[in-house]
Design a protein around this motif. Sequence first.
Motif, PDB file in Angstrom:
ATOM      1  N   PRO A   1      20.916  -7.074   2.512  1.00 18.85           N
ATOM      2  CA  PRO A   1      20.701  -7.283   4.037  1.00 18.85           C
ATOM      3  C   PRO A   1      20.723  -5.895   4.799  1.00 18.85           C
ATOM      4  O   PRO A   1      21.574  -5.538   5.529  1.00 18.85           O
ATOM      5  CB  PRO A   1      21.988  -8.205   4.445  1.00 18.85           C
ATOM      6  CG  PRO A   1      23.178  -7.601   3.347  1.00 18.85           C
ATOM      7  CD  PRO A   1      22.186  -7.522   2.277  1.00 18.85           C
ATOM      8  N   ASP A   2      19.574  -5.155   4.703  1.00 21.14           N
ATOM      9  CA  ASP A   2      19.577  -3.849   5.075  1.00 21.14           C
ATOM     10  C   ASP A   2      18.125  -3.514   5.323  1.00 21.14           C
ATOM     11  O   ASP A   2      17.383  -3.803   4.408  1.00 21.14           O
ATOM     12  CB  ASP A   2      20.292  -2.905   4.279  1.00 21.14           C
ATOM     13  CG  ASP A   2      20.843  -1.537   4.869  1.00 21.14           C
ATOM     14  OD1 ASP A   2      19.938  -0.829   5.691  1.00 21.14           O
ATOM     15  OD2 ASP A   2      22.018  -1.250   5.059  1.00 21.14           O
ATOM     16  N   THR A   3      17.937  -2.905   6.353  1.00 18.58           N
ATOM     17  CA  THR A   3      16.526  -2.472   6.617  1.00 18.58           C
ATOM     18  C   THR A   3      16.054  -0.932   6.462  1.00 18.58           C
ATOM     19  O   THR A   3      14.930  -0.649   6.610  1.00 18.58           O
ATOM     20  CB  THR A   3      16.131  -3.002   8.286  1.00 18.58           C
ATOM     21  OG1 THR A   3      16.823  -2.268   8.907  1.00 18.58           O
ATOM     22  CG2 THR A   3      16.264  -4.388   8.368  1.00 18.58           C
ATOM     23  N   ALA A   4      17.005  -0.371   5.892  1.00 18.18           N
ATOM     24  CA  ALA A   4      16.901   1.088   5.613  1.00 18.18           C
ATOM     25  C   ALA A   4      16.877   1.744   4.348  1.00 18.18           C
ATOM     26  O   ALA A   4      17.194   2.673   4.067  1.00 18.18           O
ATOM     27  CB  ALA A   4      17.964   1.890   6.661  1.00 18.18           C
ATOM     28  N   ALA A   5      16.164   0.756   3.599  1.00 17.38           N
ATOM     29  CA  ALA A   5      16.300   1.017   2.057  1.00 17.38           C
ATOM     30  C   ALA A   5      14.894   1.768   1.643  1.00 17.38           C
ATOM     31  O   ALA A   5      13.870   1.268   2.038  1.00 17.38           O
ATOM     32  CB  ALA A   5      16.353  -0.341   1.348  1.00 17.38           C
ATOM     33  N   TYR A   6      14.986   2.781   0.746  1.00 18.77           N
ATOM     34  CA  TYR A   6      14.227   3.465  -0.010  1.00 18.77           C
ATOM     35  C   TYR A   6      14.235   3.053  -1.598  1.00 18.77           C
ATOM     36  O   TYR A   6      15.257   3.250  -2.053  1.00 18.77           O
ATOM     37  CB  TYR A   6      14.175   5.041   0.250  1.00 18.77           C
ATOM     38  CG  TYR A   6      13.164   5.390   1.421  1.00 18.77           C
ATOM     39  CD1 TYR A   6      11.759   5.704   0.994  1.00 18.77           C
ATOM     40  CD2 TYR A   6      13.406   5.474   2.603  1.00 18.77           C
ATOM     41  CE1 TYR A   6      10.898   6.241   1.911  1.00 18.77           C
ATOM     42  CE2 TYR A   6      12.654   5.952   3.513  1.00 18.77           C
ATOM     43  CZ  TYR A   6      11.175   6.380   3.141  1.00 18.77           C
ATOM     44  OH  TYR A   6      10.361   6.843   4.110  1.00 18.77           O
ATOM     45  N   VAL A   7      13.130   2.551  -2.117  1.00 15.23           N
ATOM     46  CA  VAL A   7      12.944   2.078  -3.319  1.00 15.23           C
ATOM     47  C   VAL A   7      12.096   3.284  -4.095  1.00 15.23           C
ATOM     48  O   VAL A   7      11.329   3.779  -3.780  1.00 15.23           O
ATOM     49  CB  VAL A   7      12.403   0.864  -3.886  1.00 15.23           C
ATOM     50  CG1 VAL A   7      12.484   0.483  -5.206  1.00 15.23           C
ATOM     51  CG2 VAL A   7      13.322  -0.034  -2.805  1.00 15.23           C
ATOM     52  N   GLN A   8      12.803   3.903  -5.498  1.00 15.43           N
ATOM     53  CA  GLN A   8      12.217   4.892  -6.022  1.00 15.43           C
ATOM     54  C   GLN A   8      11.906   4.587  -7.507  1.00 15.43           C
ATOM     55  O   GLN A   8      13.022   3.829  -8.088  1.00 15.43           O
ATOM     56  CB  GLN A   8      13.366   6.074  -6.041  1.00 15.43           C
ATOM     57  CG  GLN A   8      13.458   6.848  -4.592  1.00 15.43           C
ATOM     58  CD  GLN A   8      14.257   7.901  -4.671  1.00 15.43           C
ATOM     59  OE1 GLN A   8      15.621   7.874  -5.447  1.00 15.43           O
ATOM     60  NE2 GLN A   8      14.000   8.858  -3.882  1.00 15.43           N
ATOM     61  N   LEU A   9      10.864   4.766  -7.876  1.00 16.04           N
ATOM     62  CA  LEU A   9      10.318   4.541  -9.334  1.00 16.04           C
ATOM     63  C   LEU A   9      10.913   5.888 -10.124  1.00 16.04           C
ATOM     64  O   LEU A   9      10.370   6.856  -9.600  1.00 16.04           O
ATOM     65  CB  LEU A   9       8.968   4.237  -9.612  1.00 16.04           C
ATOM     66  CG  LEU A   9       8.730   2.767  -9.279  1.00 16.04           C
ATOM     67  CD1 LEU A   9       7.089   2.789  -9.538  1.00 16.04           C
ATOM     68  CD2 LEU A   9       9.358   1.954 -10.276  1.00 16.04           C
TER      69      LEU A   9
END
Length: 662
Positions: free
Chosen positions: A542-550
Motif C-alpha cells: 500500500p505505497d505509491t512511491a516504490a521503485y523496483v530494481q532488477l
Amino acid sequence: VIHECPRKTGKSLKTKKKHNMQKRLTPYPLIALLCILVLAACASIGSPDGGPLDYDPPKVVKCQPANMSVNNREKKLTLTFDEFIVLENASEKVVVSPPQKEMPEIRTSGKKIHITLNDSLKKNTTYTVDFSDAIVDNNEGNPMGNFTYAFSTGSEIDTMEVSGTLLEAENLEPIKGMLVGLYADLADSAFTTQSFTRVSRTNSRGQFTIKGVAPGKYRIYGLQDMDGDFRFSQKAEKIAFDSVIIEPTCAPDTRQDTVWIDSTHIDTVKTIPYTHFYPDNVILRGFTEDYQDLHLLKTERPIPEMFTLYFTGPSDTIPTLKGLNFEGVENMVLERSLHNDTLTYWITDTTVAYKDTLTFSLTYLDTDTLGQLAYRTDTLDLIPKITHARQAKERQKKIEEWEDQQKKAKRRQKEKYVAKPNPFLREDLTYKMQPSGGIAPTQNIKFTFAEPVAGIDTTALRFYKQKDSLWLEEPYLFLPVEGDMRSYMLYAEWHPGDKYKFEADSNAVKSILGKVSTAIKKEIPVTPEEEFSSLFIRLILPDTAAYVQLMDNSDKVVRSAKAVNNRADFFYLKPGEYYLRLFIDRNNDGKWTTGDYAANRQPEEVFYFPKSLTLRARWEVEQDWDVRGIPLNKQKPEAITKQKPDAEKKIKQRNAERERNR
C-alpha cells in the motif's frame, strides 16, 4: 640332544633328509619376510597417530569470582577451563558491559583467561563479559559457543536480554562487528552525549544479544564507534536508531533438541524447557549520514593540457585558483563531477600548457580539527607526467617511422603503390561508443570523447535504417549528456531485429583543445525480439512511491522502474537469473536516500524478493511480491549476500580427513 629313530615308511633315506631339511629351513624365510615388512612400514611416510580425536569444546571448571555472583568488589577475574584454550579475535568478539572508558585487559595463559577491569566498579550494577564464540580449544579449534560471564556489585543480578539483527539500510547486508546498545535515558540527546547503559556487538550474521539488562524502559541504537567513546560523536560514524521504546520481559518456553546417532540418523527428539527473553526480533537498519570530512585528497597532471583536483567529499563551493607563474586562469575550462568532488581544468592557452611546472595558489573549503568547514589556501606545483617536449619527440618518431614504412612499401610495390596520408601529422579526437555491439530496443548509444567537446557540425551527421538492401534515412537525436562535457547520446526509435547505421564526416566533432574527430561509421544491430524475455511485477504494497530494481548476481542494478498502480514492468530483458530489490522513494528524487539522526529521519526503506527469478528467451513472467510478507533479516537471498557468516568450525570433517590420511 635326543635323536628320534626314523620310522619305516615307503620313502628313501635321501627323501627323508630333504624333508627334514625343509622343516628346519622354512621358518627363517618367513621371519626374514616379516622383518622386511615391519621395516617398510616404519619407513613409510604418513600422519602420526595423535591419539583419539577431540570433538568436545572447552568447559569452564572454575570462575574467580564465581559466575553469576553478587556483591562482588574484585576487578581481577579469572576463568579456568578443562583444557588449553585460545581466544580468537578477542578485540572483535569480546564485549564488556556496561562499556568501559578504559579498555579492560584480557589475556590467556594455558587453561585460564585473566580479565582486569581498569574502570571503577559501579554500585548495584550487573557486569557481563560476552565472549561470543571467541573461546576455542588449543588443539582442535573446537568452539565453546556463546559464553557470557556475569557478576553483580549489588545484591541482585540482572538477567534480562534483548536481541535482534542489524542490517545495512541500503542493501540489507548483515553488519559485522558493530556496537548495539541500550539507553535508560530516553531523551534523543543521550545518544550524542552519554555512553551506552548496556552494550553488545553484532556477529557475522548481524545478530546481537544484549545481556544483563535490568527491567525498565530503553531506547536502542547501533554505532560503528570510531573514537571509542560509546556515543555518536562523528558524522562519519555509521549509526542505527529506532524510536520504539523497549521493555524487556521473559516467559517460560520449550524448544526441541535433536540427538543424532550419526549425520543421517536421529536418535531422539527431546523437549527442553528454557526461559525465553523478549524482544528477540529487533531489526535495526544501519546507515552513514550524507556527510564527509572535506579535504584535498590528491592532484594529477597526466598531460600538459589538463590537471585534476580530487576532494574527499562533495561541496557546494568551487575552489579559487590564482596563477603564480602564469596568467589566464579565467580562460581554463572547468569540467566538474556531479558533487564537485572531482574538478578537471583544461588549459586552452598553449603558452601556459607547455610550461613544465604550473605554480598556483588554491583556496578551498577544508574540514578543520573541530569538524567545521573553513577556508584553506595551499600552494601547488604541478608537473605533467608526460611533458610537451616528450610528446613532440614521440610524435615525431611516429611520423618518421610511418614515412620509412611508406618508402619501403613504395620500393616493394613500385607502380602498384598508392600513397596514404600520414595519420600522425595531426592529433585526432578519439572516442568510445557504448554499447559497442548489438543493443536492446530500450537502449541508446553513448559516445564519450577524450576531451570536452567545443562544438559539433550537425550537417556532417547521418543516421540510417536498413530496409532490404537499402539504407534509408531515419529521424534521430544526437544530444549532449547533462553534466558531462565529453559525452553525447544517440537517440532513435529502435525496432527489434532491425539494423541501423550512424555516420559522421571527418572534423564533425571538435574539442576545446582544437582536436577534431576522424570519420565515424558504425552499424548498430538491434537484437531480435525472440531473444528477449519480459518480467511483470505485481506488488502487494500500500505505497505509491516504490521503485523496483532488477539486480544481477553481483547485487548490481541492471534496470529500474517506478511502480505505477502497484506494478513494475520490464521489457526486453536478456535471458538469465535476476534478483529484485525495492526502495520507498519518500522524497521522490528517483534514488535511495540515507537517514539523518538530528532530523529524526530514517533512511528510505529497502526490501528484497527472497529468491532469484530465472528468465528464458520468449518467456513472459508474472510475479506477485508481498514486500512486507517476511522479516527484513530473512529477505535477501544468500547467493547475493556479500557478508557471509564466519566459516563454521568443521572439526568433524577435518578430523575425518586426518583419519583417512592416516
